[in-house]
Design a protein around this motif. Structure first.
Motif, PDB file in Angstrom:
ATOM      1  N   TYR A   1      -8.334   2.927 -21.718  1.00 16.81           N
ATOM      2  CA  TYR A   1      -6.871   2.975 -21.850  1.00 16.81           C
ATOM      3  C   TYR A   1      -6.534   3.298 -23.301  1.00 16.81           C
ATOM      4  O   TYR A   1      -7.373   3.151 -24.188  1.00 16.81           O
ATOM      5  N   GLY A   2      -5.318   3.815 -23.502  1.00 13.96           N
ATOM      6  CA  GLY A   2      -4.833   4.100 -24.860  1.00 13.96           C
ATOM      7  C   GLY A   2      -5.804   4.972 -25.657  1.00 13.96           C
ATOM      8  O   GLY A   2      -6.387   5.917 -25.144  1.00 13.96           O
ATOM      9  N   ASP A   3      -6.027   4.592 -26.908  1.00 15.53           N
ATOM     10  CA  ASP A   3      -6.839   5.412 -27.823  1.00 15.53           C
ATOM     11  C   ASP A   3      -8.283   5.544 -27.353  1.00 15.53           C
ATOM     12  O   ASP A   3      -8.953   6.529 -27.674  1.00 15.53           O
ATOM     13  N   HIS A   4      -8.768   4.571 -26.572  1.00 18.26           N
ATOM     14  CA  HIS A   4     -10.167   4.669 -26.084  1.00 18.26           C
ATOM     15  C   HIS A   4     -10.345   5.976 -25.306  1.00 18.26           C
ATOM     16  O   HIS A   4     -11.363   6.644 -25.396  1.00 18.26           O
ATOM     17  N   VAL A   5      -9.313   6.316 -24.526  1.00 17.73           N
ATOM     18  CA  VAL A   5      -9.381   7.547 -23.723  1.00 17.73           C
ATOM     19  C   VAL A   5      -9.407   8.763 -24.635  1.00 17.73           C
ATOM     20  O   VAL A   5     -10.289   9.615 -24.534  1.00 17.73           O
ATOM     21  N   HIS A   6      -8.451   8.808 -25.562  1.00 16.43           N
ATOM     22  CA  HIS A   6      -8.315  10.004 -26.418  1.00 16.43           C
ATOM     23  C   HIS A   6      -9.540  10.188 -27.315  1.00 16.43           C
ATOM     24  O   HIS A   6     -10.016  11.308 -27.510  1.00 16.43           O
ATOM     25  N   ARG A   7     -10.076   9.071 -27.812  1.00 19.03           N
ATOM     26  CA  ARG A   7     -11.267   9.190 -28.683  1.00 19.03           C
ATOM     27  C   ARG A   7     -12.450   9.755 -27.896  1.00 19.03           C
ATOM     28  O   ARG A   7     -13.221  10.577 -28.386  1.00 19.03           O
ATOM     29  N   ALA A   8     -12.582   9.334 -26.639  1.00 27.84           N
ATOM     30  CA  ALA A   8     -13.690   9.834 -25.803  1.00 27.84           C
ATOM     31  C   ALA A   8     -13.518  11.325 -25.519  1.00 27.84           C
ATOM     32  O   ALA A   8     -14.475  12.110 -25.555  1.00 27.84           O
TER      33      ALA A   8
ATOM     34  N   LYS B   1       0.830  -1.221   0.000  1.00 28.60           N
ATOM     35  CA  LYS B   1       0.000   0.000   0.000  1.00 28.60           C
ATOM     36  C   LYS B   1       0.866   1.273   0.000  1.00 28.60           C
ATOM     37  O   LYS B   1       1.830   1.366   0.736  1.00 28.60           O
ATOM     38  N   GLY B   2       0.509   2.194  -0.880  1.00 32.99           N
ATOM     39  CA  GLY B   2       1.238   3.459  -0.943  1.00 32.99           C
ATOM     40  C   GLY B   2       2.575   3.359  -1.649  1.00 32.99           C
ATOM     41  O   GLY B   2       3.355   4.296  -1.665  1.00 32.99           O
ATOM     42  N   LYS B   3       2.841   2.166  -2.212  1.00 37.24           N
ATOM     43  CA  LYS B   3       4.127   2.009  -2.923  1.00 37.24           C
ATOM     44  C   LYS B   3       3.938   1.479  -4.333  1.00 37.24           C
ATOM     45  O   LYS B   3       4.824   0.855  -4.923  1.00 37.24           O
ATOM     46  N   ILE B   4       2.696   1.675  -4.887  1.00 37.21           N
ATOM     47  CA  ILE B   4       2.412   1.302  -6.273  1.00 37.21           C
ATOM     48  C   ILE B   4       1.812   2.530  -6.942  1.00 37.21           C
ATOM     49  O   ILE B   4       0.819   3.077  -6.429  1.00 37.21           O
ATOM     50  N   ILE B   5       2.452   2.981  -8.036  1.00 35.03           N
ATOM     51  CA  ILE B   5       1.907   4.170  -8.717  1.00 35.03           C
ATOM     52  C   ILE B   5       1.597   3.840 -10.171  1.00 35.03           C
ATOM     53  O   ILE B   5       2.145   2.887 -10.738  1.00 35.03           O
ATOM     54  N   ASN B   6       0.717   4.650 -10.755  1.00 34.57           N
ATOM     55  CA  ASN B   6       0.273   4.431 -12.129  1.00 34.57           C
ATOM     56  C   ASN B   6       0.153   5.768 -12.844  1.00 34.57           C
ATOM     57  O   ASN B   6       0.016   6.820 -12.215  1.00 34.57           O
ATOM     58  N   ILE B   7       0.206   5.693 -14.162  1.00 34.65           N
ATOM     59  CA  ILE B   7      -0.006   6.865 -15.001  1.00 34.65           C
ATOM     60  C   ILE B   7      -1.239   6.617 -15.852  1.00 34.65           C
ATOM     61  O   ILE B   7      -1.431   5.512 -16.376  1.00 34.65           O
ATOM     62  N   HIS B   8      -2.098   7.626 -15.949  1.00 30.82           N
ATOM     63  CA  HIS B   8      -3.298   7.480 -16.791  1.00 30.82           C
ATOM     64  C   HIS B   8      -3.368   8.668 -17.740  1.00 30.82           C
ATOM     65  O   HIS B   8      -3.158   9.816 -17.312  1.00 30.82           O
ATOM     66  N   PRO B   9      -3.678   8.406 -19.028  1.00 25.15           N
ATOM     67  CA  PRO B   9      -3.599   9.485 -20.027  1.00 25.15           C
ATOM     68  C   PRO B   9      -4.851  10.365 -20.119  1.00 25.15           C
ATOM     69  O   PRO B   9      -5.310  10.703 -21.220  1.00 25.15           O
TER      70      PRO B   9
END
Ligand code: GRF
Length: 188
Positions: free
Chosen positions: A117-124, A97-105
């Protein structure tokens, strides 16, 4: 800090982070690259940086204790997700806990969640004629993209924005900020 990078796709963030920490060794070390995708190039990137890598199956990942044992065997202090598409098992999230990080576009909580994720995000984002988008760094919890936000970085979108131009803007943000965010967390 000893850092592990987890990826499932192209691995451009993994490559960028490996390169950054090779040059900026501020006491942090990329000690492990792990992926669930045999076709991802991240293990080749690891080889180029003399960094150990592991390929695991979804079944192995979901075996109780597997990820805990793997990270402990490399004495990992921080787990960095960079385009990792599988859910992190709950036993690991609790243990690390508190030692896992993520990046979301995107600028969470907008355009997050399962399947985003990926193009699904950008298209929306484009479909909704948003005037801004960006990236979000967050801690990982048991729900997709819902952990505590660490930081966000925005870009303005033009009326003529295309999928390609938006992806490029997001990519520049990711490559600029991910190494610095990792550094700032590991030096806390
Ligand atoms: C990036 O867009 C990141 O925001 C998301 O997955 C993508 C990873 O791309 N989490 P890559 O595999 O690092 O090229």
């Amino acid at each position: 800090m000893n850092i592990a990078l987890l990826a499932s796709g192209k691995g451009s963030n993994v490559k960028n982070i490996l390169s950054f920490f090779k040059e900026n060794n501020d006491g942090n070390k990329i000690c492990l690259i792990a992926t669930n995708n045999p076709n991802s190039p991240v293990r080749d990137y690891a080889l180029g940086y003399q960094t150990p890598s592991v390929l695991f199956t979804k079944q192995e990942l979901n075996k109780e204790g597997y990820l805990i044992d793997l990270m402990e065997s490399y004495q990992i202090d921080l787990v960095v997700l960079a385009g990792f598409l599988l859910m992190i098992p709950i036993d690991f999230i609790k243990h690390f806990k508190g030692k896992i990080i993520n990046i979301h576009p995107s600028l969470l909580p907008k355009y997050g969640g399962k399947g985003m994720y990926g193009d699904h995000v950008h298209r929306a984002v484009l479909k909704n004629n948003e005037s801004t988008s960006g990236i979000t760094f967050h801690y990982v919890n048991e729900n997709y993209d819902e952990g505590e936000i660490i930081s966000q970085f925005e870009v303005s979108l033009s009326q003529e924005e295309t999928l390609a131009s938006l992806k490029h803007k997001i990519d520049v943000l990711e490559k600029t900020h991910y190494p610095l965010v990792i550094s700032s967390i590991s030096n806390e």
